[in-house]
Scaffold this active site. Structure first.
Site, PDB file in Angstrom:
ATOM      1  N   PHE A 256       0.856  -1.192   0.000  1.00 42.56           N
ATOM      2  CA  PHE A 256       0.000   0.000   0.000  1.00 42.56           C
ATOM      3  C   PHE A 256       0.885   1.232   0.000  1.00 42.56           C
ATOM      4  O   PHE A 256       1.729   1.390   0.876  1.00 42.56           O
ATOM      5  CB  PHE A 256      -0.942   0.034   1.205  1.00 42.56           C
ATOM      6  CG  PHE A 256      -1.859   1.220   1.149  1.00 42.56           C
ATOM      7  CD1 PHE A 256      -2.948   1.224   0.287  1.00 42.56           C
ATOM      8  CD2 PHE A 256      -1.617   2.353   1.910  1.00 42.56           C
ATOM      9  CE1 PHE A 256      -3.777   2.338   0.195  1.00 42.56           C
ATOM     10  CE2 PHE A 256      -2.444   3.468   1.822  1.00 42.56           C
ATOM     11  CZ  PHE A 256      -3.529   3.455   0.966  1.00 42.56           C
TER      12      PHE A 256
ATOM     13  N   LYS B  20       2.571   9.290   8.599  1.00 41.82           N
ATOM     14  CA  LYS B  20       1.745   8.840   9.736  1.00 41.82           C
ATOM     15  C   LYS B  20       2.213   9.334  11.117  1.00 41.82           C
ATOM     16  O   LYS B  20       1.752  10.358  11.584  1.00 41.82           O
ATOM     17  CB  LYS B  20       1.572   7.330   9.680  1.00 41.82           C
ATOM     18  CG  LYS B  20       0.671   6.913   8.493  1.00 41.82           C
ATOM     19  CD  LYS B  20       0.086   5.535   8.650  1.00 41.82           C
ATOM     20  CE  LYS B  20      -1.029   5.275   7.657  1.00 41.82           C
ATOM     21  NZ  LYS B  20      -0.604   4.762   6.355  1.00 41.82           N
TER      22      LYS B  20
ATOM     23  N   ASP C 263       9.332   2.424   1.776  1.00 43.06           N
ATOM     24  CA  ASP C 263       8.149   3.167   2.210  1.00 43.06           C
ATOM     25  C   ASP C 263       7.944   2.868   3.701  1.00 43.06           C
ATOM     26  O   ASP C 263       7.453   1.805   4.071  1.00 43.06           O
ATOM     27  CB  ASP C 263       6.922   2.739   1.390  1.00 43.06           C
ATOM     28  CG  ASP C 263       5.667   3.507   1.795  1.00 43.06           C
ATOM     29  OD1 ASP C 263       5.719   4.259   2.790  1.00 43.06           O
ATOM     30  OD2 ASP C 263       4.625   3.346   1.121  1.00 43.06           O
TER      31      ASP C 263
HETATM   32  C1  LIG Z   1      -0.818   5.117   4.938  1.00 41.49           C
HETATM   33  C2  LIG Z   1       0.253   4.756   3.999  1.00 41.49           C
HETATM   34  C3  LIG Z   1       0.511   5.513   2.845  1.00 41.49           C
HETATM   35  C4  LIG Z   1      -0.362   6.679   2.422  1.00 41.49           C
HETATM   36  O1  LIG Z   1      -0.345   7.719   3.355  1.00 41.49           O
HETATM   37  P1  LIG Z   1      -1.488   8.873   3.254  1.00 41.49           P
HETATM   38  O2  LIG Z   1      -1.059   9.839   4.327  1.00 41.49           O
HETATM   39  O3  LIG Z   1      -2.786   8.213   3.527  1.00 41.49           O
HETATM   40  O4  LIG Z   1      -1.408   9.455   1.901  1.00 41.49           O
HETATM   41  C5  LIG Z   1       1.581   5.161   2.051  1.00 41.49           C
HETATM   42  N1  LIG Z   1       2.369   4.117   2.366  1.00 41.49           N
HETATM   43  C6  LIG Z   1       2.153   3.354   3.465  1.00 41.49           C
HETATM   44  C7  LIG Z   1       3.062   2.227   3.768  1.00 41.49           C
HETATM   45  C8  LIG Z   1       1.075   3.638   4.305  1.00 41.49           C
HETATM   46  O5  LIG Z   1       0.849   2.873   5.374  1.00 41.49           O
END
Ligand SMILES: *Cc1c(COP(=O)(O)O)cnc(C)c1O
Length: 400
Positions: free
Chosen positions: A130, A244, A215
């Site tokens: 994701f 986050k 990421d």
């Molecule tokens: C939540 C998340 C995103 C996206 O972040 P947003 O602030 O919702 O745009 C991208 N990568 C990972 C691994 C995530 O958990």
């Protein structure tokens, strides 16, 4: 017919919270929920943390926003601190995780372009990943559920199965710019990439001259017991995203990189109006004040171990309900034998918030300031939730 004027893209739970205290969320009626979701790994210091509240108030009294046309000293300071604590040399601040990923994707492509290889623009990603909800990041995520109906998928993303080394090697070609991976898949169901695989990715990237992007939007800022999860594997990426937990609830993200990987990102190549504004920088610096305290990550590791042990014995008691315990630090997952959404609902009936993820997993992501008593209370609530399923499961088991 709903009377809401919000775009109905969320199937919202019919609970609204009025305030928070530490790891607790409180409704207007005074119901107290123990929060093992932390706003999806965002409220890293819990709610109403005095240091964070003071930093926000103090900054709010002085200055909120100036734009990036001017110097922002707290942004310089945050970048310096993040770079000192990681592999990185430079940082770009954003308002969200997806925007941090957009910066990382653009940076990887630009790197090859300014290196004389504009044909190298493709990025390899993994099934179950994701990376966000923008057009490029849904293409990187590769989940048909998020892509369907939104027109042609943004070009240049090649997805390979999780943990399939041969497929990964076969996917690397003359147009490959980077490999993008979460050290632990969060939304995908708390699926860690083993340390030796992360090191294998590094070797593969070095061999083929491609960039490695981690990421760490969900895994970063202490969540796994390291400041960033990659640090446990003793392997460094070229580019990394964070968001986050970084602002403790204030929207802020970062794209961190080495000088080399960022060499194409010169004046005018990228920008944001809000990203890195003084209010966001004050909040993120305040989060770092706490997370970088010498004993803090040790606390996360200790609480993580305690939680994991208690979850393991819960799994032993309810083998018909829980299949597996996964994760590290305070990014923990329970793979369920009952539907994960139903289990999250049963936990909510016990006033415990947990979050469903892919692979029929529920995530446990408490604020990092969680204590032993709260962990024990959460496990008691999970125990009661498990028991409510085991009663139902028992007769079916006997018939079989
Ligand atoms: C939540 C998340 C995103 C996206 O972040 P947003 O602030 O919702 O745009 C991208 N990568 C990972 C691994 C995530 O958990």
């Amino acid at each position: 017919m709903s009377t809401s004027h919000l775009l109905p893209t969320y199937a919202r739970i019919d609970i609204a919270f009025e305030r928070g205290e530490g790891a607790w969320l409180i409704t207007e009626q005074g119901d107290r929920y123990l929060d093992f979701g932390a706003g999806i790994a965002v409220a890293s210091l819990g709610y109403n943390h005095p240091h964070l509240v003071k930093a926000l108030h103090d900054q709010a009294d002085r200055l909120w926003h100036t734009s990036n046309l001017f110097k922002i000293p707290d942004g310089e300071r945050l970048a310096t601190r993040l770079c000192a604590a990681t592999f990185a040399d430079v940082a770009f601040f954003t308002n969200s995780g997806a925007e941090a990923l957009e910066c990382a994707i653009k940076m990887a492509r630009k790197y090859h372009s300014v290196s004389g290889h504009p044909e190298r623009y493709r990025i390899i990603t993994f099934e179950g990943a994701f990376h966000g909800r923008t057009l490029a990041t849904i293409a990187a995520t590769g989940n048909p559920k998020y892509l369907d109906g939104f027109g042609p998928k943004v070009e240049g993303f090649d997805q390979v199965p999780f943990a399939d080394h041969e497929a990964l090697k076969a996917a690397i070609g003359p147009e490959t710019a980077a490999i993008l991976v979460e050290p632990v898949q969060g939304e995908g169901g708390v699926r860690p990439v083993p340390a030796q695989c992360l090191r294998g990715l590094r070797e593969l990237c070095d061999k083929h001259g491609i960039l490695l992007i981690f990421d760490e939007v969900q895994t970063g800022v202490g969540r796994t017991g390291e400041l960033y999860a990659y640090q446990a594997a003793n392997v460094a990426p070229d580019i990394m995203t964070s968001a986050k937990g970084l602002g403790g609830g204030f929207p802020v993200g970062a794209c961190l990189a080495t000088h080399e990987a960022a060499k194409g990102m010169t004046a005018g190549t990228h920008g944001t109006t809000y990203g890195g504004n003084p209010l966001a920088m004050a909040c993120a610096n305040a989060v770092l004040d706490v997370v970088l305290e010498p004993a803090f990550l040790e606390h996360v590791r200790l609480m993580g171990l305690s939680l994991k042990q208690k979850l393991a014995s819960l799994k032993d008691r309810y083998p018909r309900v829980i299949e597996d315990v996964r994760g590290s630090g305070l990014l923990m997952g329970l793979k369920m034998r009952v539907p994960n959404g139903d289990f999250a609902m049963a936990a909510r009936a016990e006033k415990l918030i947990i979050i469903p993820a892919g692979d029929n997993v529920v995530r446990l992501l408490p604020p990092l300031i969680i204590n032993e008593a709260e962990i024990a209370a959460a496990v008691e609530r999970l125990d009661r939730a498990c028991a409510s399923f085991d009663l139902q499961a028992a007769p079916a088991q006997e018939k079989a």
